[in-house]
Enzyme design. Sequence first.
Site, PDB file in Angstrom:
ATOM      1  N   LYS A 111       0.962  -1.396  -0.002  1.00 54.94           N
ATOM      2  CA  LYS A 111       0.124   0.008  -0.185  1.00 54.94           C
ATOM      3  C   LYS A 111       1.084   1.232  -0.042  1.00 54.94           C
ATOM      4  O   LYS A 111       1.956   1.221   0.712  1.00 54.94           O
ATOM      5  CB  LYS A 111      -0.967  -0.163   1.368  1.00 54.94           C
ATOM      6  CG  LYS A 111      -1.982  -0.702   1.316  1.00 54.94           C
ATOM      7  CD  LYS A 111      -2.556  -0.801   2.634  1.00 54.94           C
ATOM      8  CE  LYS A 111      -3.959  -1.561   2.882  1.00 54.94           C
ATOM      9  NZ  LYS A 111      -4.972  -1.709   2.072  1.00 54.94           N
ATOM     10  N   ARG A 133     -10.247 -11.493   2.009  1.00 57.57           N
ATOM     11  CA  ARG A 133     -10.871 -12.275   1.378  1.00 57.57           C
ATOM     12  C   ARG A 133     -10.159 -13.917   1.336  1.00 57.57           C
ATOM     13  O   ARG A 133     -11.027 -14.911   1.258  1.00 57.57           O
ATOM     14  CB  ARG A 133     -11.586 -11.918   0.081  1.00 57.57           C
ATOM     15  CG  ARG A 133     -10.359 -11.625  -1.048  1.00 57.57           C
ATOM     16  CD  ARG A 133     -10.981 -10.912  -2.164  1.00 57.57           C
ATOM     17  NE  ARG A 133     -10.965  -9.399  -1.856  1.00 57.57           N
ATOM     18  CZ  ARG A 133     -11.516  -8.357  -2.783  1.00 57.57           C
ATOM     19  NH1 ARG A 133     -11.890  -8.754  -3.877  1.00 57.57           N
ATOM     20  NH2 ARG A 133     -11.494  -7.154  -2.637  1.00 57.57           N
TER      21      ARG A 133
HETATM   22  N1  BES Z   1      -7.937  -3.703   4.792  1.00 55.31           N
HETATM   23  C1  BES Z   1      -8.149  -3.326   3.395  1.00 55.31           C
HETATM   24  C2  BES Z   1      -9.689  -2.492   3.281  1.00 55.31           C
HETATM   25  C3  BES Z   1      -9.592  -1.268   3.900  1.00 55.31           C
HETATM   26  C4  BES Z   1      -9.118  -0.228   3.287  1.00 55.31           C
HETATM   27  C5  BES Z   1     -10.141  -1.222   5.396  1.00 55.31           C
HETATM   28  C6  BES Z   1      -9.049   1.192   3.863  1.00 55.31           C
HETATM   29  C7  BES Z   1     -10.518   0.014   5.825  1.00 55.31           C
HETATM   30  C8  BES Z   1     -10.057   1.024   5.316  1.00 55.31           C
HETATM   31  C9  BES Z   1      -8.141  -4.393   2.339  1.00 55.31           C
HETATM   32  O1  BES Z   1      -7.363  -5.469   2.702  1.00 55.31           O
HETATM   33  C10 BES Z   1      -7.815  -4.182   0.956  1.00 55.31           C
HETATM   34  O2  BES Z   1      -6.802  -3.478   1.046  1.00 55.31           O
HETATM   35  N2  BES Z   1      -8.520  -4.069   0.242  1.00 55.31           N
HETATM   36  C11 BES Z   1      -8.481  -3.635  -1.114  1.00 55.31           C
HETATM   37  C12 BES Z   1      -8.857  -4.748  -2.404  1.00 55.31           C
HETATM   38  C13 BES Z   1      -8.365  -4.577  -3.566  1.00 55.31           C
HETATM   39  C14 BES Z   1      -6.766  -4.516  -3.667  1.00 55.31           C
HETATM   40  C15 BES Z   1      -9.093  -5.489  -4.442  1.00 55.31           C
HETATM   41  C16 BES Z   1      -8.850  -2.095  -1.442  1.00 55.31           C
HETATM   42  O3  BES Z   1      -9.918  -1.960  -0.602  1.00 55.31           O
HETATM   43  O4  BES Z   1      -8.417  -1.206  -2.099  1.00 55.31           O
HETATM   44 ZN    ZN Z   2      -5.287  -5.517   1.950  1.00 56.02          ZN
END
Ligand code: BES
Ligand code: ZN
Length: 501
Positions: free
Chosen positions: A278, A352
Amino acid sequence: MINVSQTQQPFWNNQADGYVIFIKDDLTSLDGQNLLNDIEQKHYPHLKKIFTHHQFKGNCGQSFVLSAMDNDQLIHFIFVGVGKVNRSSTQEVEMLRRALAEAIRQQKKLTLKTLVASLPEFTAAPYDLAKQLTIAAHMASYECSKFKSDKKEAPFEGSLLFVTDEKTCAPAIADGNIIGQAINMARDWADTPGNILTPTELSLHAATLAQKHNLKHTIFGRDKAIELGMGAFLAVDAGSDQDGKFVVLEYKAQEKDAPTIALCGKGVTFDSGGISLKPSNSMTGMKFDMSGAAAVIAVMDIIAHLKPAVNVICAAPMVENMPSGKAARQDDVVTAMNGKTIEIKNTDAEGRLILADALCYVEKNYHPDIMIDIATLTGACAYALGHFYSAVITPDKELATTLEAIGAATGDRVWELPFDDDFKASNKSDIADVSNSGSPAYLAGTITAGCFLHNFVDKARWAHLDIAGTAHDVPAINYVGKGSTGAGIRLLTEFILAYKK
Ligand code: BES
Ligand code: ZN
Ligand code: ZN
């Protein structure tokens, strides 16, 4: 910490140092006029004038404090606005939660030992109102001060007395105390950063609870996960130096043939994104990525206290999502416990993956009637619904409707997002059975994540809750404050308590 109890003494006879008076926006009090008359007669004959001068209008969330001497003791009148009260019952209760939270903020600020509040007669049944307000009082009193050197020795301690003759209120307050404390316990875990709250640490909290309540519990790590074929869980676990843990707690109802509800909670103690790292702005707050796991463990604590006639299982996969030489790569293919192959297109879609194996594990071992997973799963959810509603995604309309109704009643609100076959195609993979990241052409990241999870559900009725927007840092709702909110705990608890097969 706040201790809430019932008193049957008349309002002014409770030897408190703080007296809470709920004021409507016509500047009359919710109890009728008695309390205001009492204050006018004894201490402040021109009370209404004082209100007007200080621009206290009885709006929801507004408060105003006046102090007086009473039998050589300094006492404080905390007037809190509740706004208009002729709204729907669930809205009225939410207003009172917020008004009470404002009173507790004043209690903390003025370091008052005991608050007295009369439980108003309301559209909501007295049992529900007493329980909901007790929970809100706990939520409002919470703060994570353990990392502040000056506060950690003396966290807030106070009591709140509800004046009511209603017989149902004592058990309601007792239940509310249990639920409120469990919510704050989960919030404390979620607020604890990833360097301290590792998967091992969180699993130990779960084990301690299980031992306290004599719940059967199973906790295993990598070796057993390999044996069980949990390739999706293992792929996320692989990158971290911290050992992942898979935690299962079981509550068995005394009743024979009781239905079984299973809960699965995402327990990523820190989500760096993994190899699909990230950007640093998005990484802040990723200590909260275990909020789903914290929620389901807290629910088990509550259930073990309240002993409903339903078997309840919780499964919480706990991992740290990190990049390293051992981490899963983009393009990797792994096999989940039900034999389905998954192409990892993005290692940041890790929630997931671990939930896929959790759903398989639970269904295979416990054959639940209903399975609900809860996760901070997608950033898209916070964009779609904001901070006040968690998303519910399910093929089961009735389940969605029930969850929405319970959400409104508990203040732990949910909103259904669509679920149908058109979205399923977004998770197609050229090389494996499914991809872990929905095709960008489909947008709707929250829904496509929900559709992914459905691949790992066999027969149970199932719903997915996305709490990415509601689990932490929610603005404007004063009783959840900063940091973790405990999202989903009130909802899931009430769902289980109300469940009839
Ligand atoms: N933990 C994150 C989702 C999240 C983002 C929770 C901001 C709370 C605040 C999750 O694991 C994630 O990173 N999801 C990605 C999915 C994508 C890569 C398909 C997302 O939401 O960008
Ligand atoms: Zn994630
Ligand atoms: Zn995550």
